[in-house]
Design an enzyme around this catalytic site. Structure first.
Site, short mmCIF file in Angstrom:
data_model
loop_
_atom_site.label_atom_id
_atom_site.label_comp_id
_atom_site.label_asym_id
_atom_site.label_seq_id
_atom_site.Cartn_x
_atom_site.Cartn_y
_atom_site.Cartn_z
CG ASP A 74 -2.36 -20.30 -2.06
OD1 ASP A 74 -1.87 -20.27 -0.91
OD2 ASP A 74 -1.77 -20.85 -3.02
CE1 TYR A 94 -3.54 -2.60 0.71
CE2 TYR A 94 -4.63 -0.52 1.13
CZ TYR A 94 -4.70 -1.86 0.86
OH TYR A 94 -5.91 -2.47 0.73
CG ASP A 117 -13.72 -6.71 1.97
OD1 ASP A 117 -13.52 -6.06 3.01
OD2 ASP A 117 -14.13 -6.20 0.91
CG ASP A 134 -8.15 -4.64 1.80
OD1 ASP A 134 -9.07 -4.16 2.49
OD2 ASP A 134 -8.12 -4.54 0.56
CE LYS A 139 1.55 -18.01 -3.21
NZ LYS A 139 0.61 -19.14 -3.36
C1 IPM Z 1 -10.41 -0.95 3.99
C2 IPM Z 1 -10.62 -0.36 2.63
C3 IPM Z 1 -9.46 0.55 2.29
C4 IPM Z 1 -8.20 -0.31 2.27
C5 IPM Z 1 -9.61 1.32 0.97
C6 IPM Z 1 -10.85 2.17 0.96
C7 IPM Z 1 -8.40 2.15 0.64
O1 IPM Z 1 -10.79 -1.37 1.68
O2 IPM Z 1 -10.27 -0.18 4.96
O3 IPM Z 1 -10.40 -2.17 4.11
O4 IPM Z 1 -7.92 -1.00 1.31
O5 IPM Z 1 -7.50 -0.27 3.28
MG MG Z 2 -10.93 -3.33 2.48
#
Ligand code: IPM
Ligand code: MG
Length: 371
Positions: A221, A142, A249, A245, A189
């Site tokens: 993975d 990042y 999700d 990240d 990884k």
């Molecule tokens: C999160 C989001 C952010 C990230 C984006 C909006 C930059 O996806 O906080 O998980 O990737 O960190």
């Molecule tokens: Mg995110």
């Protein structure tokens, strides 16, 4: 107690979900005789529109002078669909995380029995799922050097980690694991990436200081597959910025909706609390977004303030709404309640204005007037 809280409403559904959290904070303040002072600051698209800068200096100053930050969401399709734009709303969030050195992003994933049917995996797999994802937040790909050649045909993103960066979040993850089921899984990884090999080495080196914690290592993975086929095996998951990240999700679908997931970002002096979900622009202003990711982030803020009882009262109120299926459209597309109604119900429950065994029929859409 008196606490100064910086509020950053952000973009998309950020303002409407954060507004519900403020109602809830006010109810907690009233019940427990605290004083929460709010200072509103700009970040993201609203900040770009007003100042040309996704993170104005004033916002940084306010955050540095606050006991905690409550943040909504960031992002807008007009930037997502324009890869050439030099100023992007997300830069504000990334710069804030870096400036405040919020290196540890903690994302708890819990499941609720009343919502098991919403997850795309079998209910039998969801019983007792309770994990904590530790995502490194201020390093890695990042924040590495980025490059695009002049004719836009070659690009690169560098991923760098130092031993110190890995050590500080790993120690925190071990400490949390000690207070939980004493299991830590590093997700990486390491069969391909040099940075992952450094993560493994650092974690292996510090593991003997936490002899009661069982450590294991899993490739990303495999981990994303294990999250779906056997999620209850995980206690604390530790990962770098990018893998964390993605993992969080994915893990959110186990709870039934990404709208439910809160997060805390902890640094050396500051702490920021934000839902895991994005800005969901299609829902903005419609009063349909799920405010629980933000409201449960407030519970993490109360934990951070060492307000244990307050945090418990808040979580009990959230459990009460979920058990009675007072839920938003993401959870029940037919019999749903509005964002603002959920905020009213939770704050009224905390204030004792609603009793636990109310008749659901009496909770009319958009109203929290309970008879
Ligand atoms: C999160 C989001 C952010 C990230 C984006 C909006 C930059 O996806 O906080 O998980 O990737 O960190
Ligand atoms: Mg995110």
């Amino acid at each position: 107690m008196n606490k100064n809280i910086a509020i950053i409403l952000g973009d998309g559904i950020g303002p409407e979900v954060t507004q519900q959290s403020i109602k809830v904070l006010d109810a907690i303040a009233e019940k427990f005789e605290h004083q929460f002072n709010y200072t509103y600051s700009l970040m993201g698209v609203v900040a770009i529109d007003k100042t040309g800068n996704p993170l104005p200096d004033e916002t940084i100053a306010t955050c540095l002078n606050s006991d905690a930050i409550l943040f909504g969401t960031i992002g807008d399709p007009k930037y997502d669909n324009d890869p050439t734009s030099k100023v992007r709303p997300e830069q504000g969030l990334l710069r804030l995380r870096k400036t405040l050195q919020l290196f540890a992003n903690i994302r708890p994933v819990t499941t609720y029995r009343s919502l098991h049917h919403l997850a795309p995996v079998k209910s039998t797999l969801l019983e007792d799922v309770d994990m904590l994802i530790f995502r490194e937040l201020t390093g890695g790909i990042y924040f590495g050097d980025k490059h695009m050649n002049e004719d836009n045909t070659l690009a690169s993103d560098e991923c760098t980690y130092s031993k110190e960066e890995i050590e500080r979040i790993s120690k925190l993850a071990f400490q949390y694991a000690q207070k939980r089921r004493k299991k830590l899984t590093l997700v990486d990884k390491a069969n391909v990436l040099e940075t992952s090999r450094l993560w493994r080495k650092v974690v292996q080196d510090i593991a003997p200081s936490y002899p009661d914690v069982q450590v294991d290592f899993m490739y990303i993975d495999n981990a994303v597959m294990q999250l779906i086929i056997n999620p209850k095996q995980f206690d604390v998951l530790l990962a770098d910025n990018m893998f964390g990240d993605i993992l969080s999700d994915e893990a959110s679908v186990l709870s039934g909706s990404i709208g439910l997931l809160p997060s805390a970002s902890i640094g050396n002096g500051s702490a920021m609390f934000e839902p895991v979900h994005g800005s969901y622009p299609q829902a903005a202003g419609k009063d349909i977004a799920n405010p629980l990711g933000s409201i449960l982030s407030v519970a993490l803020m109360l934990d951070y303030f060492s307000m244990k009882e307050e945090a418990q009262v808040l979580r009990d109120a959230v459990d009460w709404t979920l058990t009675h299926l007072f839920v938003t459209k993401d959870i029940d597309p037919i019999n749903f309640y509005f964002t603002s109604t959920i905020g009213d119900l939770i704050s009224d429950y905390i204030s004792g204005r609603i009793s636990g065994d109310i008749n659901k029929k009496n909770v009319e859409l958009r109203k929290s007037t309970i008879i």
